[in-house]
Every structure is written in structure tokens, then in C-alpha cells.
Enzyme design. Structure first.
Site, short mmCIF file in Angstrom:
data_model
loop_
_atom_site.label_atom_id
_atom_site.label_comp_id
_atom_site.label_asym_id
_atom_site.label_seq_id
_atom_site.Cartn_x
_atom_site.Cartn_y
_atom_site.Cartn_z
CE LYS B 83 30.37 44.52 39.97
NZ LYS B 83 31.83 44.53 39.68
CB SER B 158 32.40 41.43 37.42
OG SER B 158 32.88 42.47 38.25
CB SER B 182 35.30 44.17 37.39
OG SER B 182 35.53 42.78 37.33
#
Ligand SMILES: [Zn+2]
Lengths: 479, 501, 102
Positions: B83, B158, B182
Site C-alpha cells: 500500500k 482505504s 481500511s
């Protein structure tokens, strides 16, 4: 109208650690800009702080030395404000649970002893340093994250002199405690001042101003003198003091209003989620209390008691704990404490003062000084020679015996070696010899001088006099 | 390889590790295949914001050499997606924000270092909501990640890029971060497994902080076993993170591999409050089906209560935004990142931050600054922290009655792109089932429960007490076996029915 | 909890004040938008007032631990060039900013 003055100090002290408070970067002074930085102290995205154990210990030691109450549970908070020297735009500090609370320090004033109360001592990180150019400014973060202890006093000080005395006394405690190097040139000790005046007898404190940019104790003294006068002048004319931050202009010797457009500060303190609380135990505190080095007042008393020094000597020697350590080491070795003290207070401190250096940086060791003093006592060398040996020891170090040997400074204390020289002198100067015999005692001094000259200063003057006298009094003038 | 039609069968992390160990495939082959898939589908899904092709291939070749030379490290040559808010030395770390557009991290996050030392290959950077602030990856400055099951829908957020990549076979496994759901919510939306470890289990050093007291890094994978594999590399005390816990790390792989066939002796709690608040019928149905299967396997299913659940979102948004307002203060254009030049430092800050941050980030900074500012601290921030205590206590009490909690991950399946972005409060309320675990610091996992009537994945959340990841993974693995196996995602729009151009 | 902040004019002023604290430039459109958003969010979070939390300790850390510290040992930092590698402006080893008037 008479006025009463209230002064409170906020003193930032750099702790004596090898590394910064939240990362492993060194705290060495004077490195090229941005060479002692890492992701943590540069505030790079993702970096996290980890607390330096030694910074906590030193702050607690300071608290113990200053009689503070130590909070057994303490925590860190974020103080939020934007400034280019702030790597994260928040400073990690302590808000409602500082490590140390209360305490104080006794100072001597012309009016007697006074106890100055402390409000708190907390631990925080230093910011970077801004440098200014014509069109821009530059930021160096080497200093960002250096561990600082902020000592806040109650507004108990009543004059510039008292504030100055307090700072000197505090510096002595911190030096003796091994807590800070207190090197003012390197910014180890920085001071902000709060000051207010009020008509004598008034209960409430007057409106205070805060003074910044005080880079030396002398500056604190001068700035306070100026600001006290300024505030009294204002009040005397029936005007009011504005609560504000003022900046000391050292060149002009005045304080100047700093910011008028200032918005109210709102630091939005909240608990630092990246750090966990510090918890101390009574056992831990007992252990640290036992480790606490002797403090200046106690040490002065002991030097008087143990070594029979005059108060004055004890005070001079303890102004710097390293000097006191040096004294004690040399005194133990030589068994002549007062003579050691004399040598340190005159010769050694003079040289330190001239060079502006610390006794720790001198190549002279306590053993060497003791040995040198012993040699003077034993009559191996005379005083002028000893002073020149000391000068060399302070410059290059070494052993006194070797220097004396190398430079051939050993006093001639051997009667057999002196007698031929005496004979020579008497032969070459029959006049003064005759004068002496005829009762002119002063002629002996001339003859001693001649012998000293021919031995290049090495002769033991006492012995020379003795040999001369014996020779002159035993022999008939006819020869 | 053709870029139309469903993707080829993807190796799971377990399968990739086995194949590499048995020399059935080389790392270079694996990485090349992956890069081809990414090249095919990333333009559609926008899962990666940066692909590290050259360097990844070089690393793969080096890994193959290491393996041939007898390096026994099990991870040598395994490609992992990261990420874009977790630092990898020398690579971009934009956090989905314009303000870090050209930033490259000069250091490795601890998780990156651990993976690197184990031999993993970093393939690229995965899309996310800007600074992880969002539940749909729509706040990314680089555009939304799209859901492989319906490219008109969000991948969740997210960690939407991570979830989409794993689901679409563009990553064998990926790292995400979870502050309020997330990892779990995008895993649920995309039909993969997402684990949020207990707070302190995995080091946060090198994770760009959103809300420091809530953030955790965790795996997004195709199976529960894969999550256990990845966690076993990530977990453990890190001297660089004061909040990482100095406690033993159990053998997670063994916990999964030695899982029993049934759930006898396990008590599963169903928190009443999680089934009351406006859940889509399909979601409720999928969870109920799982409960029935678990009961059939011998689990003792009880109803429990977490009475303060209703307040979790409010407490979460105050705490998270307050912390974020300080965490994001460092983005000022002085040391790194975007700078909008000005004559005046103050103005430069204001212009840089106004220009560099997107709307949602600014909205949260404003809210967080407000919650901390003079006169409001006690009423908002402090009160939220106290409610956080109540939520923690709810879980402590519930876990006295049961071993694990079972809940939906989100009230709905993946929503349409654009559907909620202009309505922040509705977006926030979608986090209702995931934020409590972050507030309490416990561990939680999202696993696929099945598909809804529109063919979109539904997620199932299991929660266990702090540091009980072994228990969580073991039960999740057993439950996973009872769930219908998901087909391959269509990588197309459901509305049009065809594959996107 | 601060009933008066529901007034949108007051709230708009608060948005401007807070944006200043957060060093974010705001246009009038931003103020209008964020005043609306903030108003709704604050209204929502005010439901926390329903709870009696007077005797409740706040939670700052999810998992309570204490005394995590490091030894005072130096560690290598960033090489100088890397420290400045992301700087928008640098000269003579310094990060350059507009002139600061102190
Ligand atoms: Zn550092």
C-alpha cells in the site's frame, strides 16, 4: 512610590546525553548542517519516536537535586504550532504530567538566604536552527530532537541580581549533578524571563512581559535591569504595561516589542500516541537518589571540614565540579591541601580563564600537580623552576620528574658540588668578600646572586648562603 | 495473454511459496506473469499507482540466483504489493496525495525491511484513499481503484488498491493498513481476506501515520492461510516503534494447519447491536448462513451485547481526525513534498497545504483541529477518549462470554463510485462495524461469506481479544472452508454486462 | 456540549479560525462547504453527550504499556545527500525557506 518586582524564569537546559531524545543521532555541537539527522528527527513521513532512557534519568536526577516531587506516572504530549525549524510542526513535550513538580533552590543574597521555588521540570525536544540570508532563510535540523529539560520557577525573584545569582547557583547544581554541561556558548542553557512590577504592598502581581533572546547570564541581568526600569517608568507616569513578548536587543541594550499582529496561541496539547507513559517506582528513585553526586553546598562544607580549607577557597573550587574533583584528587595525593588549593586558584585557574577551556581539557593531571608540589617541598626544585614546569605541564602534560630531568632543573643541594663554585666566586670577587667579613652583611646577597648565576639558577639558595657563610667565617682574609 | 475475459487462475501465496520451493516456477516467471496481468488490468482497475517492473524483475532474478545457491529463506522471490503509505527505500510513497507526488522514501518501514530480509520482491505501490482517509479509495489524488466484481463500483477503502489487486490476480498478496476498517472493508468488497492485527502486534514504523493510536498494518490475501503466512513475517516487537508489544509471537501457520475440522468447544458471540442497524438483507442473509454452518460444525453460538457500538463512529471520527490534524502538520513544503512558493513562510504553508491536500483530508484536518482547540478539547476529544474506554470495556465483557465475535464487515456490499463521496457522514457511518475493533485495539479479520444477489462479495468479520490472532486465524480458516468458493471476478461492469474497453 | 456552535455564522468563523491554526488557505467556497460538513458532523458526534462519562478514564492507548525506552546509544542516521534529497529547495546543506522575520 516604591515598587516590588516579580521575576520568573523558564530555563531550557540541554541534558548530557550522547544521542537525541527520540532517535540515535548524536548531539555533538558544531557539525555541518543536516549531517546529524535521521527520518525521526527530520520528521519524515512514517518515522516514530522512541524515548532515550538517559534523558529521563537525568531529568529525574535534576528533580531530586532540586528537591522536586517526582511524578511516578508521567507522559508526553504534542504541542502543536507551525514553524520552519519544527520538523513535525508539533513539539513533543510534557503538558499536565511533567516528570518533576515543585522543589526549589536556596540562594545567597545581600539580604540573606532566600529559597526560590520551582513550579515544574519537564522534558521536551529541541527544534532546529534557522539561519538568515539576504533573500531567504535556511534550516539546519542537527539540533532538532536534542533533549531539553525545561525548568520553570515561581515568580519569586525580586531583582536582576537575584535572577543572576539564581542562574549561577542552578548552573552549579546541574554541573555537579552531571546533568548538563551547561555550556552557554553551545546553547546548553537558555533562559526566558517573565517579569512584572507592582506598587509595594499590592497583593496582585502586575501585568507581566516575557523577554526572549537572552543568550548569556549577563544578557539576563542587563535585560532585567532595563525592563524593570521601563515598567516602573510606565507605572510612575500613570501608564500601563502591555502584556506581550519582548525581545532583548543586546547591541542597543533595550527590550523591544516582538509581535503585535500576534494571534492568540492555541497549542492544542493532546497525549502523544506514539509514546507510552513513563512509570517510576519508589525503589528506582531511592536508587537514583543514592547515585546523586554531592551538591555544591554540601561539597563546600565538606572541603572546609575535611581539608581544612578556608570558606573562600572552598567556594572558588566548587564553582566547577571538575575543578573540585581535580583539587580533591591532587590534595589526597600530596597531603598538602592548602598548598594544592593555592596552586589551583592562582596558576591553574588563571590559565583556564585565559584559554576559556575546561580543566578536563588540560593535559595536567592531579597526580602531576601533587608530585610537583612535593618536589618543591622536598627542595628538589625551587619555586621559579616549579612555575615553569607547571606551565609546561598545562601545555603538553607529562611527568614533572621527567621535565625537571630533561630541562636540568634539579636544585643543586649537594654541598660538595657547590663548594668549588663558591671558591670561584670568592676568588673573582675579593671585594664583596672582604666587605662581608668587615661586617657588611648585605654583601652576602651579591655573592649568593653570583653563585646562582654560575649554577644557572639551579642552586638551592639556602644552601648557598650556608656554604658562603661557613667559608667566609672560617677562613682568614689573608691568602 | 489476452486482456479480455476473466483472469487466469491465480496462485495463492501458499501455492506460490510451494511452487518456488519445489522449483516448479522461478521467481522471474512468477513476477513476469504478474507484471503482464498488471499491464492488462491495471488501466481498468487503477489498483497500482506505481509499478516497479524493471527493479522487480531484477530482484526476481537475484532471488532465483539466491535460491539456486541454496538460500533456504522461504520467501525468496515472492512478489508482494505494498500500500502506498508504507515506506520502501528508494520507492515513491505518495499516500495517494498530490502533496507527496514526487516524494521517495529514503528508508524502509520495518515491515518492508522484514519482507526484504525474508526475500520478498516489491512489485509496486497500491492505490489508497488520500492518507488512508476514506472508505472507497475515491479520495486518492490518482483516481479511484475499481472493484474487480463490478468496475463501476468502489473497491472499498482505504486499502482499495490492495484489495482489488489481490482479488484480480494482480498481486499474490498485499499489505494494507487499517485505522477504522481500511483493510477489512475493501477485503469484504473485493472478496478477499483482510486481517487487522491487534494494536501493537505489527510495527508501525514507516507507515505514514493517519491516526497513530488506531493504525495497524496487516495482510490482504486470497486465503486465511495466506494471511497467517504474511502475519508471521510482519509480527513482533520493533525497537523503532514504542507501541509495538514485546510479547511472544505464536506460530500462526501451525495454528491454521493444525486447525480441527469442526468448531466444537468454540463459543461464537453475535453482538445484537451489529444486526440492528440498517443492514442490507443480502448481507444479513450471508452472515446468517455462515452462522448456521458454524453451529452445524459444533460451535456454541450465543447472543452478546456491545452496548456502546452506536457511539463508536462518533468517537472514532473525533479521535482519528484529532490525531491526523497533528500527524499531517509535517506536510508543509519545507523538507519534502509539494511547495507552492511564496514570499512569506506562513502564506507558503497555507497555499502549499490548500493545494496539496484533497477535500476529504482537509475536512478531517479541520474537524480534528477543531476538536482539539481551546474550549472544545474536553467536550469533544476528551469525551471521545472516555467513550473509547466504554467501548473497550464492552469487548472485555463480551469476551468473557465467548471466544470470538461474528459480525458483518459493512452494512452493504460495494457501492457505486460517486454514490457517497459528496456525503461524508453517510460514508463515515458505513464504518460502524469496523471502527470498534480499532478503538479497542483487538484483532479482527474479514473473510468472504458469499455473493449478494447482484453478484457482489459479502464479507464476514470475526473479532478476537487483543493478541489472539492465532485463535482468530484458526477459526477463520475453519469458517472459510464452509463458505462457497467464489468464482473469478468478472473484471467488468455489471451494468453494461461486457468487459470494459 | 457548546449548543451555540450550531449557529452557522459562528461556525463559519470557527472554520476560518481553525483553518488558520491548521495552516490551510480557505476560499469562501471552502468555508461554506466545510461549515455545512462540520455542522452536520458535529451534530452527529454530539450524541456522545447522551453518555455519562464523568467517572470514566480516557483511553489514549488501546493497549496499556509503559516504559518503552531505548539506550543512549548512537545509531547511523541519514547520509547528508539523502537527508536533503526530497527538499523542494536546498543550498549549502540547508533547507531553504522564504525569509523568516523573527
Ligand atoms: Zn535523528
Amino acid at each position: 512610590m516604591k515598587f516590588a518586582v516579580s521575576i520568573g524564569l523558564e530555563i531550557h537546559v540541554q541534558l548530557r546525553t550522547r544521542t537525541k531524545i527520540f532517535c540515535g543521532c548524536p548531539t555533538t555541537f558544531g557539525a555541518p548542517p543536516n549531517t546529524q539527522v535521521c527520518p525521526v528527527c527530520l520528521g519524515l513521513p512514517g518515522a516514530l519516536p522512541v524515548l532515550n532512557r538517559e534523558a529521563v534519568r537525568l531529568t529525574v536526577m535534576a528533580g531530586l537535586a532540586l528537591g522536586c516531587r517526582i511524578n511516578l506516572r508521567s507522559k508526553f504530549d504534542r504541542k502543536n504550532y507551525f514553524y520552519p525549524d519544527m520538523p513535525k510542526n508539533y513539539q513533543i513535550s510534557q503538558y499536565d504530567l511533567p516528570l518533576c513538580v515543585g522543589g526549589g533552590l536556596e540562594i545567597e543574597t545581600p539580604a540573606g538566604r532566600r529559597f526560590i521555588r520551582l513550579r515544574r521540570i519537564h522534558l521536551e525536544e529541541d527544534v532546529g536552527k534557522n539561519l538568515h540570508f539576504a533573500q531567504s532563510s535556511g534550516v539546519d535540523f542537527n539540533r532538532a530532537g536534542v533533549p531539553l529539560m525545561e525548568i520553570v520557577t515561581e515568580p519569586d525573584l525580586t531583582s536582576a541580581d537575584e535572577a543572576h545569582t539564581f542562574l549561577l547557583a542552578l548552573k552549579e547544581v546541574l554541573l555537579h549533578g552531571g546533568i548538563s554541561d551547561c555550556n552557554l556558548e553551545e546553547g546548553n542553557l537558555r533562559c526566558d524571563v517573565n517579569i512584572s512590577v507592582r506598587p509595594e504592598g499590592a497583593d496582585e502581581l502586575g501585568v507581566k512581559t516575557e523577554l526572549k533572546n537572552l543568550n548569556s547570564f549577563r544578557a539576563v541581568h542587563r535585560a532585567l535591569d532595563y525592563e524593570i526600569r521601563r515598567q516602573i517608568d510606565l507605572l510612575s507616569c500613570g501608564r500601563t504595561v502591555v502584556q506581550e513578548t519582548r525581545r532583548w536587543n543586546d547591541e542597543l541594550g533595550i527590550t523591544e516589542s516582538m509581535r503585535t499582529k500576534e494571534e492568540a496561541h492555541d497549542y492544542r496539547y493532546f497525549p502523544e500516541p506514539d509514546l507510552v507513559p513513563v512509570e517510576l517506582t519508589e525503589e528506582q528513585l531511592t536508587e537514583w537518589r543514592a547515585q546523586l553526586p554531592e551538591l555544591p553546598a554540601a561539597r563546600r562544607a565538606r572541603l572546609v571540614r575535611e581539608y581544612g580549607l578556608p570558606e573562600y577557597d572552598a567556594k572558588v573550587l566548587t564553582a566547577d565540579p571538575d575543578v573540585a574533583d581535580f583539587f580533591e584528587a591532587a590534595a589526597r595525593r600530596s597531603q598538602q591541601p592548602k598548598i594544592v588549593s593555592n596552586w589551583i586558584m592562582t596558576e591553574v585557574l588563571r590559565v583556564l580563564g585565559e584559554r576559556g577551556s575546561s580543566i578536563r581539557d588540560l593535559p595536567l593531571t592531579p597526580d602531576a600537580l601533587a608530585e610537583l608540589i612535593e618536589m618543591v617541598q622536598r627542595g628538589v626544585i625551587n619555586m621559579p623552576a616549579a612555575k615553569s614546569v607547571l606551565a609546561e605541564l598545562m601545555e603538553h602534560g607529562g611527568r614533572p620528574a621527567e621535565i625537571i630531568e630533561r630541562r636540568g632543573l634539579v636544585q643543586i643541594s649537594d654541598r660538595g658540588a657547590l663548594e668549588p663554585v663558591v671558591e670561584e666566586v670568592l676568588r673573582d670577587h675579593p671585594g664583596p668578600a672582604a666587605d662581608y667579613r668587615n661586617g657588611k652583611a648585605a654583601a652576602l646577597q651579591f655573592l649568593i646572586g653570583q653563585v646562582m648565576k654560575r649554577t644557572r639558577g639551579k642552586a638551592n639558595p639556602k644552601l648557598v648562603a650556608e656554604v658562603l657563610r661557613a667559608r667566609l667565617e672560617s677562613q682568614s682574609p689573608s691568602s | 495473454m489476452s486482456c479480455s475475459g476473466p483472469v487466469s487462475e491465480l496462485p495463492s501465496l501458499s501455492a506460490a511459496l510451494d511452487a518456488l520451493r519445489r522449483n516448479e516456477v522461478s521467481s522471474e516467471e512468477l513476477v513476469s506473469e504478474l507484471l503482464r496481468t498488471i499491464e492488462c488490468w491495471n488501466p481498468t482497475l487503477n489498483a497500482y499507482v506505481y509499478v516497479n517492473s524493471e527493479e522487480a524483475l531484477a530482484c526476481a532474478r537475484e532471488a532465483d540466483a539466491r535460491r539456486r545457491a541454496g538460500d533456504p529463506a522461504p520467501w525468496v522471490g515472492v512478489p508482494i504489493g505494498i500500500k502506498d503509505n508504507i515506506c520502501v527505500r528508494g520507492q515513491p510513497c505518495t499516500c495517494g496525495s498530490k502533496i507527496l507526488k514526487s516524494y521517495r522514501s529514503p528508508y524502509d518501514a520495518t515491515v518492508s525491511r522484514r519482507l526484504r530480509e525474508a526475500g520478498a520482491v516489491f512489485v509496486g505501490r497500491l492505490n489508497l484513499d488520500e492518507f488512508a482517509m476514506g472508505s472507497s479509495t475515491e479520495t486518492s489524488a490518482w483516481g479511484p481503484a475499481r472493484n474487480p466484481w463490478d468496475v463501476d463500483r468502489v473497491a472499498g477503502g482505504s486499502s482499495g488498491g490492495s484489495a482489488a489487486a489481490v482479488a484480480a490476480g494482480m498481486a499474490v498478496a498485499a499489505l494494507g493498513s487499517d485505522t477504522g476498517g481500511s483493510i477489512r472493508q475493501p477485503a469484504a468488497f473485493c472478496g478477499c481476506v483482510g486481517l487487522k492485527p491487534s494494536y501493537g502486534r505489527v510495527s508501525r514504523y514507516g507507515l505514514v501515520a493517519y491516526a497513530s493510536s488506531l493504525d495497524q498494518i496487516g495482510p490482504l490475501t486470497r486465503t486465511v492461510r495466506d494471511a497467517a503466512l504474511l502475519l508471521s513475517v510482519l509480527a513482533g516487537r520493533d525497537p523503532m516503534d514504542s507501541t509495538s508489544l514485546d510479547v511472544p509471537v505464536p506460530d500462526y501457520i501451525a495454528a491454521v494447519d493444525q486447525a480441527p475440522d469442526d468448531l466444537r468447544g468454540r463459543c461464537i458471540g453475535l453482538p445484537r447491536e451489529y444486526f440492528a442497524e440498517g443492514i442490507e438483507p443480502d448481507v444479513a442473509q450471508a452472515v446468517k448462513a455462515a452462522v448456521a454452518d458454524m453451529a452445524r460444525l459444533g460451535a456454541d453460538v450465543v447472543e452478546v451485547s456491545l452496548p456502546h457500538t452506536h457511539y463508536a463512529v462518533a468517537a472514532y471520527y473525533l479521535i482519528a481526525t484529532a490525531e491526523a490534524s497533528a500527524n499531517l502538520a509535517r506536510f508543509d513544503g519545507v523538507r519534502y513534498g509539494l511547495r507552492v512558493p511564496s514570499e512569506d513562510v506562513l502564506e507558503q504553508y497555507e497555499r502549499t497545504r490548500a493545494e496539496g491536500f484533497g477535500q476529504e483530508v482537509k475536512r478531517r484536518i479541520i474537524l480534528g483541529t477543531y476538536a482539539l482547540s481551546a474550549g472544545y478539547y474536553d467536550a469533544y476529544y476528551l469525551r471521545a477518549q472516555k467513550v473509547r474506554t466504554l467501548i473497550r470495556r464492552d469487548f472485555e465483557r463480551a469476551f468473557q462470554q465467548c471466544d470470538l465475535l461474528l459480525t458483518p464487515v459493512a452494512p452493504t456490499t460495494a457501492f457505486r463510485i460517486g454514490e457517497r463521496i459528496s456525503d461524508p457522514l453517510t460514508m463515515y457511518l458505513g464504518d460502524i462495524f469496523t471502527v470498534p475493533a480499532n478503538l479497542a485495539g483487538i484483532c479482527a479479520i474479514s473473510i468472504p461469506a458469499g455473493l449478494d444477489s447482484r453478484g457482489l462479495p459479502v464479507g464476514l468479520q470475526l473479532m478476537a481479544p487483543a493478541l489472539e490472532e492465532a485463535r482468530l486465524l484458526q477459526v477463520a480458516h475453519v469458517v472459510e472452508q464452509t463458505r462457497p468458493r467464489l468464482p473469478r471476478p468478472p473484471l467488468a461492469s455489471r451494468a453494461s454486462g461486457g468487459s470494459p474497453a | 456540549m457548546n449548543e451555540h456552535t450550531t449557529c452557522s455564522e459562528d461556525l463559519a468563523a470557527e472554520v476560518r479560525r481553525v483553518a488558520k491554526l491548521a495552516r490551510i488557505y480557505v476560499s469562501e467556497d471552502d468555508v461554506a462547504q466545510w461549515t455545512r460538513d462540520l455542522g452536520r458532523i458535529l451534530e452527529y458526534v454530539r450524541q456522545l453527550n447522551e453518555l455519562d462519562v464523568d467517572s470514566v478514564e480516557p483511553t489514549a492507548h488501546a493497549i496499556p504499556v509503559a516504559n518503552v525506552m531505548r539506550d543512549d546509544e548512537p545509531r547511523p542516521g541519514l547520509p547528508h545527500t539523502e537527508a536533503l534529497s526530497n527538499a523542494p529547495a536546498a543550498r549549502d546543506g540547508l533547507f531553504i525557506v522564504p525569509k523568516i522575520i523573527e
